[in-house]
Structures are given as structure tokens and as C-alpha cells.
Scaffold this motif. Structure first.
Motif, short mmCIF file in Angstrom:
data_model
loop_
_atom_site.label_atom_id
_atom_site.label_comp_id
_atom_site.label_asym_id
_atom_site.label_seq_id
_atom_site.Cartn_x
_atom_site.Cartn_y
_atom_site.Cartn_z
N LEU A 64 0.81 -1.21 0.00
CA LEU A 64 0.00 0.00 0.00
C LEU A 64 0.85 1.27 0.00
CD1 LEU A 64 -2.79 -0.93 2.57
CD2 LEU A 64 -2.79 -1.23 0.08
N GLY A 65 2.04 1.20 0.57
CA GLY A 65 2.86 2.41 0.65
C GLY A 65 4.30 2.11 0.99
N ILE A 66 5.14 3.11 0.74
CA ILE A 66 6.56 3.02 1.04
C ILE A 66 7.04 4.33 1.65
CG2 ILE A 66 7.19 1.32 -0.73
CD1 ILE A 66 8.20 3.86 -2.33
N GLY A 67 8.16 4.27 2.31
CA GLY A 67 8.84 5.44 2.83
C GLY A 67 10.25 5.05 3.17
N ALA A 68 11.14 6.04 3.23
CA ALA A 68 12.55 5.75 3.48
C ALA A 68 13.14 6.81 4.40
CB ALA A 68 13.31 5.68 2.17
N LEU A 69 14.19 6.41 5.10
CA LEU A 69 14.97 7.29 5.95
C LEU A 69 16.41 7.21 5.47
CD1 LEU A 69 15.33 9.13 8.40
CD2 LEU A 69 15.48 7.07 9.82
N LYS A 70 16.86 8.29 4.85
CA LYS A 70 18.22 8.36 4.29
C LYS A 70 19.12 9.06 5.30
CE LYS A 70 20.67 10.90 0.78
NZ LYS A 70 20.50 11.94 -0.23
N PRO A 71 20.26 8.46 5.64
CA PRO A 71 21.18 9.13 6.56
C PRO A 71 21.84 10.33 5.90
CG PRO A 71 22.15 7.08 5.77
CD PRO A 71 20.77 7.15 5.20
N LEU A 72 21.92 11.43 6.65
CA LEU A 72 22.66 12.62 6.19
C LEU A 72 23.93 12.80 7.00
CD1 LEU A 72 19.69 15.13 5.73
CD2 LEU A 72 20.89 13.85 3.96
N LYS A 104 12.10 4.86 13.98
CA LYS A 104 13.37 4.31 13.51
C LYS A 104 14.49 5.33 13.69
CE LYS A 104 16.13 1.41 11.41
NZ LYS A 104 16.51 0.12 12.00
N GLY A 105 14.19 6.60 13.39
CA GLY A 105 15.19 7.65 13.59
C GLY A 105 15.64 7.74 15.03
#
Length: 157
Positions: A64-72, A104-105
Motif C-alpha cells: 500500500l505504501g513506502i517510505g525511506a529514511l536516508k542518513p545525512l 526508527k530515527g
């Protein structure tokens, strides 16, 4: 993670066909709505290459959906590639994914999560979603620059 309404959020460690299909749908939609010089969408391969933590929300076996957490940096992450299938909008998918990414962050020891989204009307629902989750407007971060087609938001954890 088990959620109400039968939703399940799974971490994705490689672009499975259904994740790649949804990321590509998101990629195509963003490219169609925003000129290339103002479009910061990432392909599935680029997300994984950047070390992003990618999450898929499913109802049973249906994506149904996606999302991501990219490290900076060690204490700053970027929310990327949020996308809910049109037929699943209004069911809390985006909200569940944002909350999962915020958790998660925190688990990763991040102090802040930021994002870039569009400034035009088609992006208004996304901006409202992020506002509901405590994101506030901010200056460009990372490698971003001021752009009238972009809005930048951030939230401390």
C-alpha cells in the motif's frame, strides 16, 4: 511491526519487485509534476545505494505504501520517497509510515529528521501530513538550495 487495521510495516533490504514498482510509480509521478532541475526524487537503486532504510506497508500481501529514511550525518536523517498508492489513500498509510520512520530515527540515535517536498498544490496533502507529525518549515538543508518549487521541513526527535 503489526499495526491496527491489518497493516504491517516491513524493513526492505533490497528492491523487491513490488517495492521497485511502487518506488518507480513515485519516481514517474514526481518527474511528471516537477521540472527536472527542481525534482529530487530517487530511484529504488539510488535509495539503497545511499544506505536508506526503506519500509513497505502492506495489508496482508498487498503493498500500500513506502517510505525511506536516508542518513545525512550521524544525527540527521532525511525522510524520502513517501508514497501511498492512490487506491489506499485516506486509510492512514502515510501517517503509519511517517510514525514508523520517526521511531526508527530515534532508534538510530538521530536528533533530527528533515524532508523536501513540493510547494505547489498537488503536494499540499503531503505538507499537511508532515505538519500533523510535528514537522515545521525550515531553510534548505544538506545539498539543497532555495527553490520556489521546494518546501523544506524538519523535526527534532
Amino acid at each position: 511491526m503489526e499495526l491496527s487495521r491489518g497493516f504491517r510495516i516491513d524493513p526492505i533490504v533490497a528492491p523487491t519487485w513490488d517495492v521497485a514498482e511502487l518506488v518507480n510509480r513515485h519516481f514517474d509521478m514526481m518527474r511528471a509534476q516537477t521540472p527536472s532541475e527542481s525534482c529530487h526524487v530517487m530511484s529504488a537503486d539510488d535509495l539503497f545505494a545511499a544506505g536508506a532504510h526503506v519500509f513497505a506497508l502492506r495489508d496482508d500481501d498487498t503493498m500500500l505504501g513506502i517510505g525511506a529514511l536516508k542518513p545525512l550525518s550521524a544525527d540527521h536523517g532525511e525522510l524520502k520517497s513517501m508514497h501511498t498508492k492512490a487506491e489506499a489513500r485516506g486509510r492512514g498509510v502515510g501517517s503509519a509510515l511517517v510514525q514508523h520512520i520517526l521511531t526508527k530515527g530515534t532508534d538510530l540515535g538521530l536528533l533530527r529528521i528533515s524532508l523536501e517536498t513540493g510547494s505547489e498544490d498537488p503536494f499540499a496533502p503531503a505538507r499537511r501530513l508532515y505538519e500533523r507529525h510535528g514537522f515545521t518549515y525550515c531553510a534548505p538543508f544538506g545539498d539543497y538550495v532555495d527553490d520556489p518549487l521546494s518546501v523544506f521541513m524538519t523535526r527534532t526527535l
